[in-house]
Design a protein around this motif. Structure first.
Motif, short mmCIF file in Angstrom:
data_model
loop_
_atom_site.label_atom_id
_atom_site.label_comp_id
_atom_site.label_asym_id
_atom_site.label_seq_id
_atom_site.Cartn_x
_atom_site.Cartn_y
_atom_site.Cartn_z
N GLU A 177 0.83 -1.21 0.00
CA GLU A 177 0.00 0.00 0.00
C GLU A 177 0.86 1.26 0.00
O GLU A 177 0.54 2.23 -0.71
CB GLU A 177 -0.94 -0.01 1.21
CG GLU A 177 -1.91 1.15 1.23
CD GLU A 177 -2.88 1.05 2.39
OE1 GLU A 177 -4.05 1.41 2.23
OE2 GLU A 177 -2.44 0.62 3.49
N GLU A 178 1.93 1.27 0.78
CA GLU A 178 2.80 2.44 0.82
C GLU A 178 3.46 2.68 -0.54
O GLU A 178 3.57 3.83 -1.00
CB GLU A 178 3.87 2.26 1.91
CG GLU A 178 3.31 2.39 3.32
CD GLU A 178 4.37 2.15 4.38
OE1 GLU A 178 5.49 1.71 4.02
OE2 GLU A 178 4.09 2.39 5.56
N ALA A 179 3.89 1.61 -1.19
CA ALA A 179 4.50 1.76 -2.52
C ALA A 179 3.45 2.27 -3.52
O ALA A 179 3.75 3.12 -4.36
CB ALA A 179 5.08 0.43 -2.99
N ALA A 180 2.24 1.75 -3.42
CA ALA A 180 1.17 2.19 -4.32
C ALA A 180 0.87 3.67 -4.12
O ALA A 180 0.68 4.41 -5.09
CB ALA A 180 -0.09 1.36 -4.09
N ASN A 181 0.83 4.12 -2.88
CA ASN A 181 0.52 5.52 -2.61
C ASN A 181 1.60 6.46 -3.15
O ASN A 181 1.29 7.58 -3.58
CB ASN A 181 0.32 5.74 -1.11
CG ASN A 181 -1.03 5.20 -0.64
OD1 ASN A 181 -2.00 5.18 -1.39
ND2 ASN A 181 -1.09 4.76 0.61
N ARG A 182 2.85 6.03 -3.14
CA ARG A 182 3.91 6.85 -3.74
C ARG A 182 3.69 6.99 -5.25
O ARG A 182 3.88 8.06 -5.83
CB ARG A 182 5.29 6.24 -3.46
CG ARG A 182 5.78 6.43 -2.03
CD ARG A 182 7.27 6.13 -1.90
NE ARG A 182 7.58 4.75 -2.18
CZ ARG A 182 7.59 3.78 -1.26
NH1 ARG A 182 7.28 4.07 -0.01
NH2 ARG A 182 7.91 2.55 -1.58
N ILE A 183 3.28 5.88 -5.87
CA ILE A 183 3.00 5.92 -7.30
C ILE A 183 1.79 6.81 -7.58
O ILE A 183 1.78 7.59 -8.54
CB ILE A 183 2.77 4.49 -7.81
CG1 ILE A 183 4.12 3.73 -7.82
CG2 ILE A 183 2.14 4.48 -9.21
CD1 ILE A 183 3.99 2.24 -7.91
N PHE A 184 0.76 6.72 -6.73
CA PHE A 184 -0.43 7.55 -6.92
C PHE A 184 -0.07 9.03 -6.88
O PHE A 184 -0.56 9.82 -7.69
CB PHE A 184 -1.47 7.25 -5.84
CG PHE A 184 -2.07 5.86 -5.91
CD1 PHE A 184 -1.84 5.04 -7.00
CD2 PHE A 184 -2.85 5.39 -4.87
CE1 PHE A 184 -2.38 3.76 -7.06
CE2 PHE A 184 -3.40 4.13 -4.91
CZ PHE A 184 -3.17 3.31 -6.00
N GLN A 185 0.76 9.41 -5.92
CA GLN A 185 1.12 10.82 -5.80
C GLN A 185 1.91 11.29 -7.01
O GLN A 185 1.70 12.40 -7.51
CB GLN A 185 1.94 11.04 -4.52
CG GLN A 185 2.23 12.52 -4.23
CD GLN A 185 0.95 13.34 -4.11
OE1 GLN A 185 0.06 13.00 -3.33
NE2 GLN A 185 0.86 14.43 -4.87
N SER A 186 2.80 10.45 -7.50
CA SER A 186 3.57 10.81 -8.68
C SER A 186 2.67 10.96 -9.89
O SER A 186 2.85 11.87 -10.71
CB SER A 186 4.66 9.76 -8.94
OG SER A 186 5.48 10.15 -10.00
N TYR A 187 1.69 10.08 -10.02
CA TYR A 187 0.75 10.19 -11.13
C TYR A 187 -0.01 11.52 -11.07
O TYR A 187 -0.17 12.21 -12.09
CB TYR A 187 -0.24 9.03 -11.12
CG TYR A 187 -1.26 9.10 -12.24
CD1 TYR A 187 -0.99 8.59 -13.49
CD2 TYR A 187 -2.51 9.71 -12.03
CE1 TYR A 187 -1.91 8.68 -14.52
CE2 TYR A 187 -3.44 9.81 -13.05
CZ TYR A 187 -3.14 9.29 -14.28
OH TYR A 187 -4.05 9.40 -15.30
N LEU A 188 -0.47 11.89 -9.88
CA LEU A 188 -1.17 13.16 -9.73
C LEU A 188 -0.27 14.32 -10.11
O LEU A 188 -0.71 15.27 -10.78
CB LEU A 188 -1.65 13.32 -8.29
CG LEU A 188 -2.84 12.46 -7.85
CD1 LEU A 188 -3.11 12.62 -6.36
CD2 LEU A 188 -4.09 12.81 -8.65
N ASN A 189 0.99 14.28 -9.69
CA ASN A 189 1.91 15.38 -9.97
C ASN A 189 2.12 15.57 -11.47
O ASN A 189 2.09 16.70 -11.97
CB ASN A 189 3.26 15.12 -9.30
CG ASN A 189 3.17 15.19 -7.79
OD1 ASN A 189 2.24 15.79 -7.23
ND2 ASN A 189 4.13 14.58 -7.11
N PHE A 190 2.35 14.47 -12.18
CA PHE A 190 2.75 14.58 -13.57
C PHE A 190 1.59 14.57 -14.56
O PHE A 190 1.80 14.86 -15.75
CB PHE A 190 3.76 13.49 -13.92
CG PHE A 190 5.08 13.69 -13.24
CD1 PHE A 190 5.85 14.80 -13.52
CD2 PHE A 190 5.55 12.78 -12.31
CE1 PHE A 190 7.07 15.00 -12.90
CE2 PHE A 190 6.77 12.97 -11.67
CZ PHE A 190 7.53 14.09 -11.97
N SER A 191 0.39 14.25 -14.11
CA SER A 191 -0.75 14.27 -15.02
C SER A 191 -1.46 15.62 -15.01
O SER A 191 -2.37 15.85 -15.82
CB SER A 191 -1.75 13.16 -14.67
OG SER A 191 -2.26 13.34 -13.35
#
Length: 349
Positions: A177-191
């Motif tokens: 879950e922690e790894a997924a949340n890091r990916i989610f935040q990066s997706y929000l930043n770059f999209s």
């Protein structure tokens, strides 16, 4: 809640397939061959007068009637724009969809061709031009019914499903879950501020064939509204300097018809992370389908989830932060080794 047509779909047999094609107005020869498809049921059916058709039964509960019709409408627009795609056959009253026992099905012409094993300089430029033209038509109008490639649909909802159904071993869940949340935040930043429009959605070499008339894109079943780079990252090589050279050839072709900013490649790694999560949830949601345990015998094992968690952590730890300077430099930092389709589909050998 039971999905209408689900039991019949899981027990679909040759007699039912042939009867469905006959009900659509075709005389069948009896030839019926199941084709390689897990998400839907697809068959090569022979006709009495010669020739063959392809009949596709859509998985119940996945797409609504309006969503399937929008896929067909998009394909028709592409065909009218002289883009090589395969469109469904129009049946009585111009309809492209029929229904049997709660299952939607469509009939398609059989397009002969071979899979594209390698992308060379010539077809990289050609693919770039074709995708740009697809995206030009895709951006010409919005969808009314198809889903959007966003964090909710392809990240948070799949993660929620895996958690609620307790597919992961309990001792791995926090890490995953922690790894997924890091990916989610990066997706929000770059999209942010990235244009979204109609795209193929599942654009990899398995959905590209070489016909007698040239390259042809197939299987728009996953077509969504999303960023252009979603149609690039599973198709193009990533990793070494040779990969950079080949991507530039592709982009030269693409940019003949449509703008693409190099900074949009920053979204590739978050998209790859979403693919890991969504793909696992996709298998999990279909585990009651008898074909899935046979196709994915290692799914759900301790070894499987340990590898998935580790890969997600490694990916998440390499994701760039969202400052302007890091955004400019992030893409180079992630190119440490060449990636292939095997990195995106864990079951590929």
């Amino acid at each position: 809640m039971e999905i209408p047509g689900k039991e019949f779909y899981n027990r679909l047999d040759i007699d039912s397939v042939l009867s469905s094609v006959e009900d659509a107005g075709f005389s069948v020869s009896g030839h019926c061959l199941a084709l390689n498809s897990l998400e839907n049921r697809v068959y090569d059916v022979g006709l009495e007068e010669g020739g063959r058709l392809v009949v596709k039964f859509y998985r119940p509960g996945r797409w609504s009637l309006n969503q399937i019709l929008e896929e067909h409408s998009f394909l028709k627009e592409l065909e009218e724009g002289e883009i090589p795609v395969i469109t469904p056959i129009q049946l009585e009253n111009g309809n492209t969809i029929r229904e049997t026992k709660g299952i939607y099905y469509t009939i398609w012409p059989l397009q002969k061709g071979r899979l594209v094993e390698e992308l060379d300089e010539q077809n990289l430029a050609q693919i770039g031009r074709l995708l740009a033209r697809i995206h030009n038509i895709g951006s010409s109008k919005a969808t009314n019914h198809r889903i959007e490639y966003n964090l909710k649909n392809f990240g948070k909802e799949p993660l929620r499903f895996l958690k609620e159904k307790e597919f992961l071993p309990s001792h791995l869940w926090k890490r995953y879950e922690e790894a997924a949340n890091r990916i989610f935040q990066s997706y929000l930043n770059f999209s942010k501020e990235m244009p979204f429009h109609r795209i193929h959605g599942d654009c990899h070499k398995g959905n590209l064939i070489q016909t007698s008339n040239g390259l042809c894109f197939i299987d728009f079943d996953d077509f969504v509204t999303g960023p252009a780079v979603q149609d690039f990252w599973m198709l193009l090589p990533f990793g070494d300097h040779r990969s950079e050279y080949e991507r530039e050839i592709f982009l030269e072709g693409y940019r003949e018809f449509r703008e693409f900013k190099s900074s949009w490649f920053d979204l590739v790694e978050p998209l790859r992370g979403l693919r890991y999560i969504h793909y696992s949830a996709w298998i999990a949601k279909r585990w009651e389908d008898p074909s899935f345990p046979n196709a994915f015998p290692h799914f759900g094992t301790e070894e499987y989830w340990e590898k998935e968690t580790r890969d997600l952590e490694n990916l998440g730890s390499d994701l760039p932060v969202s400052t302007e300077e890091d955004s400019r430099n992030s893409y180079a930092r992630t190119e440490e080794s060449e990636l292939t389709n095997k990195d995106f589909f864990w079951d590929m050998e």
